[in-house]
Design a protein around this motif. Sequence first.
Motif, PDB file in Angstrom:
ATOM      1  N   PHE A 115       0.961  -0.901   0.196  1.00  0.00           N
ATOM      2  CA  PHE A 115      -0.302  -0.127  -0.112  1.00  0.00           C
ATOM      3  C   PHE A 115       0.565   1.405   0.036  1.00  0.00           C
ATOM      4  O   PHE A 115       0.779   2.396  -0.696  1.00  0.00           O
ATOM      5  CB  PHE A 115      -0.764  -0.379   1.158  1.00  0.00           C
ATOM      6  CG  PHE A 115      -1.635   1.051   1.667  1.00  0.00           C
ATOM      7  CD1 PHE A 115      -2.584   1.851   0.792  1.00  0.00           C
ATOM      8  CD2 PHE A 115      -1.096   1.746   2.408  1.00  0.00           C
ATOM      9  CE1 PHE A 115      -2.997   3.041   0.625  1.00  0.00           C
ATOM     10  CE2 PHE A 115      -1.943   3.749   2.203  1.00  0.00           C
ATOM     11  CZ  PHE A 115      -3.057   3.517   1.882  1.00  0.00           C
ATOM     12  N   LEU A 116       1.742   1.047   0.625  1.00  0.00           N
ATOM     13  CA  LEU A 116       2.420   2.324   0.700  1.00  0.00           C
ATOM     14  C   LEU A 116       4.040   2.238   0.293  1.00  0.00           C
ATOM     15  O   LEU A 116       4.038   3.718  -0.812  1.00  0.00           O
ATOM     16  CB  LEU A 116       3.494   2.087   2.476  1.00  0.00           C
ATOM     17  CG  LEU A 116       2.816   2.899   3.615  1.00  0.00           C
ATOM     18  CD1 LEU A 116       3.833   2.273   5.117  1.00  0.00           C
ATOM     19  CD2 LEU A 116       1.562   4.134   3.925  1.00  0.00           C
ATOM     20  N   TRP A 117       4.400   1.714  -0.677  1.00  0.00           N
ATOM     21  CA  TRP A 117       5.242   1.780  -1.724  1.00  0.00           C
ATOM     22  C   TRP A 117       4.596   1.748  -2.649  1.00  0.00           C
ATOM     23  O   TRP A 117       5.685   2.645  -4.171  1.00  0.00           O
ATOM     24  CB  TRP A 117       5.918   0.068  -1.723  1.00  0.00           C
ATOM     25  CG  TRP A 117       6.922   0.563  -0.787  1.00  0.00           C
ATOM     26  CD1 TRP A 117       7.732  -0.089   0.983  1.00  0.00           C
ATOM     27  CD2 TRP A 117       8.517   0.967  -1.398  1.00  0.00           C
ATOM     28  NE1 TRP A 117       8.549   0.007   0.943  1.00  0.00           N
ATOM     29  CE2 TRP A 117       9.514   1.002   0.297  1.00  0.00           C
ATOM     30  CE3 TRP A 117       8.997   1.011  -2.558  1.00  0.00           C
ATOM     31  CZ2 TRP A 117      10.896   0.714   0.062  1.00  0.00           C
ATOM     32  CZ3 TRP A 117      10.659   1.716  -2.404  1.00  0.00           C
ATOM     33  CH2 TRP A 117      10.804   1.761  -0.866  1.00  0.00           C
ATOM     34  N   SER A 118       3.415   1.745  -2.738  1.00  0.00           N
ATOM     35  CA  SER A 118       2.301   1.671  -4.847  1.00  0.00           C
ATOM     36  C   SER A 118       2.028   3.729  -4.446  1.00  0.00           C
ATOM     37  O   SER A 118       2.719   3.348  -6.528  1.00  0.00           O
ATOM     38  CB  SER A 118       1.172   1.321  -3.974  1.00  0.00           C
ATOM     39  OG  SER A 118       0.085   2.413  -3.441  1.00  0.00           O
ATOM     40  N   PHE A 119       2.950   4.679  -3.855  1.00  0.00           N
ATOM     41  CA  PHE A 119       2.803   5.547  -3.692  1.00  0.00           C
ATOM     42  C   PHE A 119       4.373   5.842  -4.676  1.00  0.00           C
ATOM     43  O   PHE A 119       4.130   7.596  -5.404  1.00  0.00           O
ATOM     44  CB  PHE A 119       2.958   6.435  -3.077  1.00  0.00           C
ATOM     45  CG  PHE A 119       1.779   6.673  -2.623  1.00  0.00           C
ATOM     46  CD1 PHE A 119       0.287   7.090  -2.878  1.00  0.00           C
ATOM     47  CD2 PHE A 119       1.042   5.881  -1.162  1.00  0.00           C
ATOM     48  CE1 PHE A 119      -0.648   7.554  -1.856  1.00  0.00           C
ATOM     49  CE2 PHE A 119      -0.395   5.839  -1.030  1.00  0.00           C
ATOM     50  CZ  PHE A 119      -1.587   6.157  -0.751  1.00  0.00           C
ATOM     51  N   VAL A 120       5.177   5.379  -4.781  1.00  0.00           N
ATOM     52  CA  VAL A 120       6.149   5.863  -5.561  1.00  0.00           C
ATOM     53  C   VAL A 120       6.578   4.569  -6.693  1.00  0.00           C
ATOM     54  O   VAL A 120       7.680   4.542  -7.151  1.00  0.00           O
ATOM     55  CB  VAL A 120       7.879   5.935  -4.298  1.00  0.00           C
ATOM     56  CG1 VAL A 120       7.381   6.841  -3.888  1.00  0.00           C
ATOM     57  CG2 VAL A 120       7.582   4.106  -3.613  1.00  0.00           C
TER      58      VAL A 120
END
Length: 192
Positions: A115-120
Motif C-alpha cells: 500500500f505505502l510503496w504504491s505511491f512511488v
Amino acid sequence: MTDRCAWCGTDPLYVAYHDTEWGVPEHDPRALWEKLVLDGFQAGLSWITILRKRDAFREEFDGFDPERVARWDAARIDRALQNPGIIRHRGKIESAVKGARLFLDIEARDGFAPFLWSFVGGQPIQNRFAGMADVPTATPESTAMSKALKKRGFNFCGPVIVYAFMQATGMVNDHVTTCHRHAPLSRPQAAG
C-alpha cells in the motif's frame, strides 16, 4: 573524512542513523508502521529527540507489535503517559493505538508495505540533489500518501511528516549527490 548529508551533523547517534538506516528501502510492514508512528511523534520536535528516545518507545510500545498495541485500552494509554522516556502526548499515543488498528486492517486487505510503496510505483525515487537546500519538504507523492492515510483514519501524517517518512524508509533517495550513501542507494533494488 567521509562526505555526508549535512543534516546529521557530528552526533554519533545521528551519524550512525544516517549511515546505516536513513534512505535504505524498508519493506517490512512492522518496521514501516514503527517509522510512521515515530515520525508522527516527531511533529513539532527534531528527529534526534525521537532517535534518542527510540529504545524507550520500542519498549513502551511492545516492540511496535501492531496486534498488541491495537489492544491497548485507556488504562494502558495512561500507563504510557507516565513513561518519561517517551514523548508523553496523549493525542499522539492515542493516534498510535488507532494507527495499529488501521495497520491491521490495511495489512489484511492490501498489505501495508505494498500500500505505502504504491505511491512511488514500488521502487525508490532516485533524486539527485546537490545540496540540502534543494531537497523539498513535501512532494506530490507525499501529499497523495498523506491524503490516503488520512482517508483511512490515520493522524499526524501530513505531507511534510509523510515525506520525512518516505526519505527515512528509502522510498526516495534524498542523500545529496556528494554524500557517500547516495551512490550505493542509487543502485536498483538497493538494500544498503
